[in-house]
Design a protein around this motif. Structure first.
Motif, short mmCIF file in Angstrom:
data_model
loop_
_atom_site.label_atom_id
_atom_site.label_comp_id
_atom_site.label_asym_id
_atom_site.label_seq_id
_atom_site.Cartn_x
_atom_site.Cartn_y
_atom_site.Cartn_z
N LYS A 39 1.20 -14.26 7.55
CA LYS A 39 0.51 -13.29 7.92
C LYS A 39 0.09 -11.84 7.97
N LEU A 40 -0.63 -11.19 6.81
CA LEU A 40 -0.63 -9.94 7.53
C LEU A 40 -1.00 -9.31 7.90
N ARG A 41 -1.12 -7.79 8.56
CA ARG A 41 -1.99 -7.15 9.51
C ARG A 41 -2.96 -6.60 8.84
N ASP A 42 -3.65 -5.36 9.51
CA ASP A 42 -4.70 -4.61 8.47
C ASP A 42 -4.00 -3.05 8.31
N ARG A 43 -3.06 -3.03 7.44
CA ARG A 43 -2.88 -1.65 7.44
C ARG A 43 -2.80 -0.71 6.31
N SER A 91 -4.78 3.73 1.12
CA SER A 91 -5.37 2.66 0.15
C SER A 91 -4.50 1.38 0.94
N PRO A 92 -5.57 0.49 1.48
CA PRO A 92 -5.30 -0.56 2.05
C PRO A 92 -3.61 -1.45 1.77
N LEU A 93 -2.83 -1.76 2.49
CA LEU A 93 -1.71 -2.62 2.13
C LEU A 93 -1.99 -4.08 1.71
N THR A 94 -2.03 -4.51 0.95
CA THR A 94 -2.83 -5.75 0.53
C THR A 94 -2.09 -6.62 -0.01
N ALA A 95 -1.94 -8.35 0.00
CA ALA A 95 -1.25 -9.01 -0.34
C ALA A 95 -0.98 -8.60 -2.23
N ASP A 96 -1.17 -8.28 -2.77
CA ASP A 96 -1.43 -8.19 -4.18
C ASP A 96 0.12 -6.81 -3.86
N GLU A 99 -6.23 -12.87 0.21
CA GLU A 99 -6.07 -11.30 0.33
C GLU A 99 -5.91 -11.34 1.94
N ARG A 100 -5.20 -12.10 2.67
CA ARG A 100 -4.37 -11.53 4.31
C ARG A 100 -3.14 -12.44 4.14
N THR A 101 -2.53 -13.55 3.33
CA THR A 101 -1.61 -14.22 3.37
C THR A 101 -0.51 -14.85 2.51
#
Lengths: 511, 320, 286
Positions: A82-86, A92-97, A128-130
């Protein structure tokens, strides 16, 4: 005129006081900042500040970095993170993509990142976060190969890079680490702290990595105050000089940090007499460990635990295993009962001066109990060739086990010592093949929980002390040096050393 | 200078370059080990990946085809990709070349000028005290290991007296004019070493030329004509010495294009010499090869220019 | 030839360079041959190490290094390496350079052009960088070092030898021999080689000195046999062991002096014998 002078003076003082630029020195070269093609120690340091991985390691424990935590799914050999909000440095946001892209990119481009290509099968986005990382098999080392090793790169930048092998990434590297790239010159890498990072210090603006070629010169820069910290281990003799003459070096401080590298003697178990436990124990008891520490490392090393795992790996280190004392008569006794026939054995050693020195002493100790040894000195490339071909009797080698201690599996499990096409398939160059040891190593492999891990490691270390597949020699102390001339507030952590997050947060310009 | 002489020299030059390039091609192929493995830097690569790399670099084709494509690339100015820099090696080398030129050319040119005047002086005052001193120093300097001399200078001037920085090229924090000053301060000691090591030798070389010229007929004629010593020096000696000296200067600088390896090492001067060392230590074979090829080609071209210049200066050369 | 020998030495000792060079070189050769007897400690034996980084004292007249090894003993043993490298290179260079030079001059035409082209080519090569390249490819050992030094040393000699033989060939007696029907090989052996002999001796001395300096430089850069003590390697170790900061000046000064003296003595001998064997050429050189 006087006013002008006064103004410049004020300006100079103010820049001096408020310039919170940390100057550090790295040894070697920074040629490329491509995180997949790191070739030198200096590049590894810079890239480590520029990019981040999903998980990381502290004191032998796996902790979150870009990801909060991980779950293991044994049903399909996968890890779910599970990603943090970074954010990346460009905002630009760091996303699951991005994460999925990073992992699939190395698969697609066949990037040379060691064994990951052999085990990793692909990444998937769950939301989006996993993300989900899939492997051929599942064991603890997959953590170190994938989420702890692979830097996360922004998809928007790298999808345009067709040939990553020809991409030096020195124009404008974008990562998510605590430092942002500013410029690269032949002698320095200038970086700024990324205020969007949770660990970004308040008191510091930038960090300049000075690239030096020569330890002496780097140290003298530290003495002068040109550098605040040097990113390499100080020579023990130099460290002693500093510690013994505080008046001569008022600004330089030395921190002794537990080392994570264990020096060992490998036995080639494929040959007699090295496959004989009595012979191996004879060697074990023949050596004077304290003298090695004193003579080769000027006292700045510790005798290695018989269980191989260094103290630095606190979570799994077993103190009760202990060390061995030199006992020449016992060694002679053991040798008499072994299959050693008096022939001359080769001791393979790298041309590194410390290793050669150590080998000279070992040769002497073994001669004392009646084992004839001849040194086979090889440069780095020759050493690897010899090891891979298992062309040695004894070899001086080192295991880096302070972090990722489970990597001991790769050094000692029988499957990693098989020969194929005349070459050892893994890192078990000595061909250690002891069934109960294999079992103990296997147990570590599947111990994901803290409790299981500690138990499995305790069993392993006791077993290692009994079967002596290799002789653990010593663990050199990491000697770090820093200067208090320009900054105060250094925090020395016994496991992470001087340059850690707490230090960055508490550093203040010295008056 | 005749046109045919020029053509002949150009053909010769191209042939030599071809030979140099061929030799280095053969050398790198004759190397033990697998180039694909070397590129990867990790012997554990899967077999299929190895094949991919091989075909990407054309290593699976017959040697002759490889050689022809190597030549084609060479004349296009492409010498491959560095394993460590991850970019075209030519770019890497060209970034280093100016630094080496700066390090070597400045003291060599200054040394030439100094030794020209010194050499003419001692040539005209043969066996004087200065003459003997210069010759003796020049002789002794042949035996001094340059790197040791440099180390002693560092020990004295940078470490003990702290007059100069210990190493490096420019202080990274310096801006504008102060970066120029910083460059001068960093360059001073290496310049001094190269200057000191070269001057006596050059001076003796000039001296010997001067003596030869003084014995030649035209000088005797000039003396007979009643020209003063000064006039003779100006008119005849200088004119006759300058030509060979100039070509020697070109050759010297070209010869040091490969870098003053030892001096660059001691002063951490990032020129060609350190690049060669670095490539060697990292087994970066394309980079090593390219550095050497570029150096050799530059030397051959410089040689050619020196010859042509000398031929233009001195009509006698052509007939040799 | 035999007649000239006693004469040669008397001449040699008459010149300052000759005497100095001869004496220093003899001392060094003596040290190299009888190293175990002269050196107070065996630098290869770890049990004979003293305390680390001691300045010169009666026990260690040139001090000790980082490992506690006696510097003077290392210098004595290092003479073996340096002098062997020098001697082997000088022999190799003279044999190859002399042979090619004589061949070029005797056969002339195509052979001459080819050999001289190669000589031109080798002469312009940047020595140290290419030596580094070759040592990288072949690995650094004592024999690769000698090989590399020979490969880069022969060209100059062969050019000089060729010039001497050519000028000798134009002399009357050779032409007379040709007219008398002597074979090429006979002329070569009887007339041309002896003429080139003196030049070879002198050039061999210069090559030996050059080789010793190059060996020191290459060892300093780390291209040396890790098991052998040599002066260049001592300096290289001094550098990597921070001798500058530790104030161990003796560790830098003495090996450098040894290199200087060895090279200087051989060069002096070379110059002195050149003056004796070949006064004409030596005049020209001056």
């Amino acid at each position: 005129m006087r006013r002008f002078l006064f103004l410049t003076l004020v300006l100079m003082i103010s820049t001096f006081v408020f310039s919170s630029q940390l100057n550090v020195a790295v040894l070697g070269e920074v040629r490329s900042l491509n995180p997949f093609l790191v070739k030198s120690a200096a590049e590894r340091i810079v890239v480590g500040y520029l990019y981040e991985t999903l998980l990381t390691e502290r004191a032998g424990q796996v902790v979150g970095a870009l990801a909060e935590d991980f779950q293991v799914d044994f049903s399909d050999n996968s890890l779910i993170l599970k990603l943090r909000d970074r954010k990346f440095h460009d905002g630009s946001p760091l996303t699951a993509d991005d994460v999925v892209f990073s992992f699939n990119y190395i698969l697609q481009k066949r990037l040379p990142l060691g064994p990951i290509l052999a085990y990793f099968t692909g990444a998937e986005k769950i939301d989006e976060r996993t993300v989900k990382l899939k492997f051929r098999t599942m064991n603890v080392s997959m953590l170190s190969f994938a989420p702890m090793a692979i830097p996360i790169i922004p998809k928007a930048v790298w999808e345009k890079v067709e040939k990553p092998l020809e991409f030096p990434n020195i124009e404008n590297p974008v990562g998510s680490g605590v430092l942002m790239f500013e410029k690269l010159t032949p002698q320095s890498v200038v970086m700024k702290f990324f205020k969007g990072h949770p660990d970004a210090p308040q008191g510091l603006d930038s960090m300049v990595f000075h690239i030096v070629q020569d330890e002496t010169m780097g140290f003298l820069g530290l003495v002068k105050g040109d550098y605040d910290y040097v990113f390499w281990n100080l020579d023990p003799e130099l460290a002693k000089q500093v510690m013994e003459n505080p008046n001569k070096y008022p600004n330089v401080k030395v921190a002794l940090i537990e080392g994570g590298v264990v020096n060992v003697i490998l036995f080639n178990h494929r040959k007699s007499p090295m496959n004989d436990l009595n012979f191996r124990k004879a060697v074990l008891h023949a050596l004077n460990y304290r003298e090695l520490v004193e003579k080769v490392y000027s006292g700045l090393a510790e005798v290695a635990s018989l269980g191989l795992i260094p103290k630095k790996a606190k979570a799994v280190y077993d103190e009760s295993v202990g060390v061995v004392q030199q006992n020449v008569s016992l060694a002679k006794e053991l040798l008499k009962n072994s299959s050693y026939d008096g022939r001359k054995l080769t001791l393979l050693v790298s041309s590194d001066r410390k290793a050669m020195d150590m080998a000279e002493y070992i040769k002497l100790y073994l001669k004392n109990i009646g084992v004839q040894v001849e040194l086979d000195v090889q440069g780095p490339e020759g050493l690897t060739t010899r090891l891979k071909k298992a062309d040695f009797d004894l070899a001086l080698y080192s295991y880096s086990l302070g972090s990722h201690s489970e990597m001991v599996f790769y050094h000692l499990h029988s499957s990693r010592g098989e020969m194929r096409n005349g070459q050892v398939v893994g890192f078990n160059y000595g061909g250690v093949n002891i069934p109960e040891l294999d079992q103990a190593l296997q147990a570590i492999w599947i111990a994901f929980s803290e409790k299981e891990r500690v138990e499995a490691f305790a069993r392993l270390q006791k077993l290692l002390a009994e079967v002596v597949p290799v002789v653990p020699l010593l663990v050199p102390v990491d000697i770090e040096a820093y200067s208090v001339k320009n900054f105060t507030g250094w925090v020395v952590s016994p496991t992470e050393g001087v340059m850690n997050v707490e230090t960055l947060k508490s550093l203040k310009p010295a008056r | 200078m005749s046109f045919s002489y020029l053509v002949k020299r150009i053909v010769q030059m191209i042939l030599t370059i071809l030979v140099a390039v061929t030799v280095s091609f053969v050398l790198i192929r004759a190397l033990p080990g697998d180039p694909a493995e070397r590129f990867y830097g990790d012997p554990r690569i899967p077999e299929e990946v190895k094949q991919e790399i091989k075909s990407a670099f054309g290593l699976d084709k017959p040697v002759l085809i490889q050689y022809l494509s190597f030549l084609k690339q060479f004349f296009k100015g492409d010498l491959g990709v560095s394993y460590t820099y991850n970019r075209r090696v030519v770019g890497v080398v060209l970034e280093r070349l100016p630094w080496t030129l700066l390090l070597t050319a400045v003291p060599t040119i200054l040394g030439m000028i100094t030794s020209l005047s010194l050499g003419v002086y001692i040539g005209c005052n043969r066996n004087s005290f200065v003459d003997k001193l210069v010759r003796y120093v020049a002789f002794a300097l042949h035996s001094v290991p340059t790197f040791w001399f440099a180390l002693l200078l560092v020990l004295l001037f940078s470490f003990k007296l702290e007059w100069f920085p210990l190493q490096g090229m420019i202080d990274p924090s310096a801006r504008g004019f102060s970066s120029f000053v910083s460059l001068l301060r960093h360059a001073f000691l290496p310049w001094l070493v190269i200057f000191v090591v070269n001057v006596p030798g050059f001076a003796v070389y000039v001296r010997n030329m001067v003596i030869l010229i003084l014995n030649e007929e035209f000088v005797l004629t000039a003396k007979a004509k009643g020209l003063t010593e000064r006039q003779i020096r100006k008119r005849h000696i200088l004119r006759n010495v300058l030509g060979p000296l100039f070509s020697m200067l070109t050759l010297r600088i070209a010869g040091m294009l490969g870098g003053a390896v030892l001096i660059e090492t001691i002063f951490s001067w990032k020129g060609m010499g350190l690049l060669v060392l670095e490539a060697s230590r990292n087994s970066d074979y394309p980079l090593l090869q390219a550095t050497i090829i570029i150096t050799i080609v530059s030397i051959i071209v410089a040689n050619f220019l020196a010859d042509v210049l000398q031929a233009a200066f001195d009509p006698r050369v052509r007939f040799e | 030839m035999k007649k000239r020998k006693p004469n040669f030495f008397r001449e040699l000792f008459r010149s300052f360079e000759g005497t100095v060079g001869f004496v220093i070189l003899c001392v060094m050769v003596f040290c190299a041959v009888f190293a175990p007897l002269i050196a107070p400690y065996d630098p290869y034996d770890i049990t004979q190490r003293g305390r680390k980084l001691q300045p010169p004292s009666p026990q260690h007249i040139m001090g000790t290094d980082w490992y506690g090894v006696d510097i003077f003993s290392q210098i004595v043993y290092g003479a073996r390496t340096s002098l062997t490298v020098g001697a082997l290179t000088a022999i190799g260079v003279s044999v190859i350079g002399g042979f090619l030079g004589v061949t070029a001059a005797t056969f002339g035409k195509g052979v001459d052009v080819l050999i001289m082209r190669i000589v031109d080519f080798v002469m312009v090569l940047p020595g140290l960088p290419i030596m580094i390249m070759i040592m990288t490819y072949l690995g650094s050992s004592f024999w690769t070092l000698v090989f590399v030094l020979v490969v880069f040393g022969w060209a100059g000699i062969s050019r000089v030898v060729r010039a001497i033989v050519l000028s000798e060939k134009k002399r009357g007696y050779v032409e007379a021999a040709v007219c008398a029907g002597a074979s090429k090989w006979y002329i070569l052996k009887k007339h041309l080689l002896p003429a080139a002999y003196s030049v070879l001796v002198v050039n061999a001395a210069f090559s030996a000195a050059g080789a010793m300096l190059a060996e020191a430089g290459l060892s300093f850069l780390g291209f040396s046999d890790p098991r052998v003590v040599s002066w260049g390697k001592m300096l290289s170790l001094a550098r990597t062991c921070n001798a500058l900061v530790l104030g161990a000046w003796w560790w830098i000064l003495f090996p450098g002096l040894a290199i200087f003296l060895a090279s200087f003595s051989i060069m002096s001998l070379g110059v002195a014998s050149e003056r004796i064997l070949n006064p004409k050429i030596s005049d020209r050189r001056e």
